[in-house]
Design an enzyme around this catalytic site. Sequence first.
Site, PDB file in Angstrom:
ATOM      1  N   ASP A 183       0.837  -1.201   0.000  1.00  0.00           N
ATOM      2  CA  ASP A 183       0.000   0.000   0.000  1.00  0.00           C
ATOM      3  C   ASP A 183       0.874   1.253   0.000  1.00  0.00           C
ATOM      4  O   ASP A 183       1.983   1.240  -0.545  1.00  0.00           O
ATOM      5  CB  ASP A 183      -0.941  -0.030   1.213  1.00  0.00           C
ATOM      6  CG  ASP A 183      -2.286   0.604   0.918  1.00  0.00           C
ATOM      7  OD1 ASP A 183      -2.332   1.838   0.778  1.00  0.00           O
ATOM      8  OD2 ASP A 183      -3.278  -0.125   0.821  1.00  0.00           O
ATOM      9  N   HIS A 224      -4.049   5.060   4.215  1.00  0.00           N
ATOM     10  CA  HIS A 224      -4.714   3.853   3.722  1.00  0.00           C
ATOM     11  C   HIS A 224      -4.065   2.568   4.239  1.00  0.00           C
ATOM     12  O   HIS A 224      -4.730   1.680   4.790  1.00  0.00           O
ATOM     13  CB  HIS A 224      -4.681   3.896   2.188  1.00  0.00           C
ATOM     14  CG  HIS A 224      -5.646   3.004   1.500  1.00  0.00           C
ATOM     15  ND1 HIS A 224      -5.257   1.855   0.835  1.00  0.00           N
ATOM     16  CD2 HIS A 224      -6.979   3.094   1.341  1.00  0.00           C
ATOM     17  CE1 HIS A 224      -6.316   1.291   0.297  1.00  0.00           C
ATOM     18  NE2 HIS A 224      -7.379   2.014   0.577  1.00  0.00           N
ATOM     19  N   SER A 399     -11.519  -1.742   0.152  1.00  0.00           N
ATOM     20  CA  SER A 399     -10.216  -1.566   0.808  1.00  0.00           C
ATOM     21  C   SER A 399     -10.240  -2.140   2.213  1.00  0.00           C
ATOM     22  O   SER A 399      -9.259  -2.716   2.683  1.00  0.00           O
ATOM     23  CB  SER A 399      -9.861  -0.079   0.904  1.00  0.00           C
ATOM     24  OG  SER A 399      -9.299   0.388  -0.281  1.00  0.00           O
TER      25      SER A 399
END
Length: 641
Positions: A183, A224, A399
């Site tokens: 990520d 994230h 996600s």
Amino acid sequence: MPLSASPRTRLTVRWLLSWLAIALIALGSPSSADLFSNSFLVRFKRDLEPSEAHLVAERHGFVNMGPVLRSKSEYHFVNRALPPARSKRSITHTRKLKSDPLIHTAIQQPGFIRVKRGYKPLKVENLVKNIQPHQDPSDPYFPYQWYLKNTGQNGGKAKLDLNVEAAWAQGITGKNITTAIMDDGVDYMHPDLKYNYNAEASFDFSSNDPFPYPRYTDDWFNSHGTRCAGEVAAARDNGICGVGVAYDSKIAGIRMLDQPYMTDLIEANSMGHEPNLIDIYSASWGPTDDGKTVDGPRNATMRAIVKGVNEGRNGLGNIYVWASGDGGEDDDCNCDGYAASMWTVSINSAINDGQNAHYDESCSSTLASTFSNGAKDPNTGVATTDLYGKCTTTHSGTSAAAPEAAGVFALALEANNKLTWRDIQHLTVLTSKRNSLFDAKGRFHWTMNGVGLEFNHLFGFGVLDAGAMVALAKQWKTVPPRYHCEAGSVSELRQIPSKDSVMLSITTNACKGDSTEVRYLEHVQAVITLNSTRRGDVELFLTSPMGTRSMILSRRQNDDDSRDGFSKWPFMTTHTWGEYPQGTWTLEVKFNSETPQSGFFKEWSLMLHGTKDPPYTELPVLDPHSKLAIVKKAHEVRSKM
């Protein structure tokens, strides 16, 4: 050598990879609108040590970023004098490299878009025996983690969760398992993550150093990866944030997403990083979810994934978990070559009352589902760790779904560290539950396939059940070897009528009598070439000999392509899992359009993947009503035929 990595299987995998890579390169080949990075794939005429490659790079004004997939003949060079992205190839720099007597080829890497998958609304079975009384974690955000324990909070449906407490009560918490978060980085100094951080398995491929800490931005855009990491391995009972699905497992940070354009070499090295230290790779990103993109992994990345499932985890195979996509009903995740790959586990999401989220994509390659938003309040998402020691309750999208699945798989691997990558997929199929999942718009219903397995076009085989998966993993016997059968092909130019369907069929014995015979299915691929005046209006349906109908491509209203179509694109379905492949397969090609369209169907190849011998024969049946019992009974009948 493990069964999943037999020489015959490896040979077939190499053959399969060759045509798949050609197809993906054809679809992703550079056009006038593409950009080129300052990265180069350099292939040498002989094996070189990194120090030798470093001297060659330096001689020509490049920096050696290291070998590609631990090769001694392929290296990743970067030229800092070139901009990170430009509209034209640099012929001068390519020729300079090719002029070196040690260099065989030099290929400047195209830059392409990869996006994080996260919705932003505003800006046991009876396998489980002797469960011990379990005390809830004391972490302050645990009451908000409805996906771990749904009591009906925030308008949710009680007991609609991952059933992790049934796994924890069996003493399974993810010990000695590492999940890599591929990520934008991981805040490894976060107090809820730092003691479960595996530094040895981590790396920053964006900055080329061992410290994958997120780059600072005012809007916390690079939160994230940290949020995903907390879902897997946030510590328990430490008074900070919530708790991870596998709270005693380790997480590694692989920073590779934080850059304007992705390259094949960065993706490949990320997915092939430390495959014997990393058990699970979790990816919550992919091609743009705009409903018109058809894209997937390039050559080096495909090589990395195939190498991982064949050789990773000391031959048992790495598990690649993929978020299915956030394009909603306007997109189809079978147009995403990562999520639709049979080497990955594609995970969709549901919200806390059982509906699909409005951003969920549907496709026949999805294997199972986990959770994302709350229903009543979209801001009631997944509670997890955030940047700079903070916590959040608003992580969402597919996600959020993929790391939850990675955590469940970490629990299964602790319960049985001999599980192969295929065993994980079989366990997912057999233990996932329909529970209360439903399509909010009533388009996709739960359907039974030919051997009694229930599936849904949105949710795959259902929501993951950690307690049931751990219990079955403890008694699991590795499934038989896997084979790949090219079942037949149709190369016939057929016009696709505007208001009718083209029906094509392949009758196959599934390679009976050959070394690649398949009698019990896992994945099925329809490799298709066609074009049309509007690609987004094409729909494809594949029907198995046992009558299971899979929609392998749905209408995508944003896809106006009239030039590229599909070129040897491998559409995949999991819906026929466990079925018998011999007989007639039917492909239906049609337009779903209010305005007249036209097109031509050119080619279809049918690929069957599965086993010759029946799986599950050595597993005891503890629950006569379980999926295992139903499928095992069907296979016993089949084996006597």
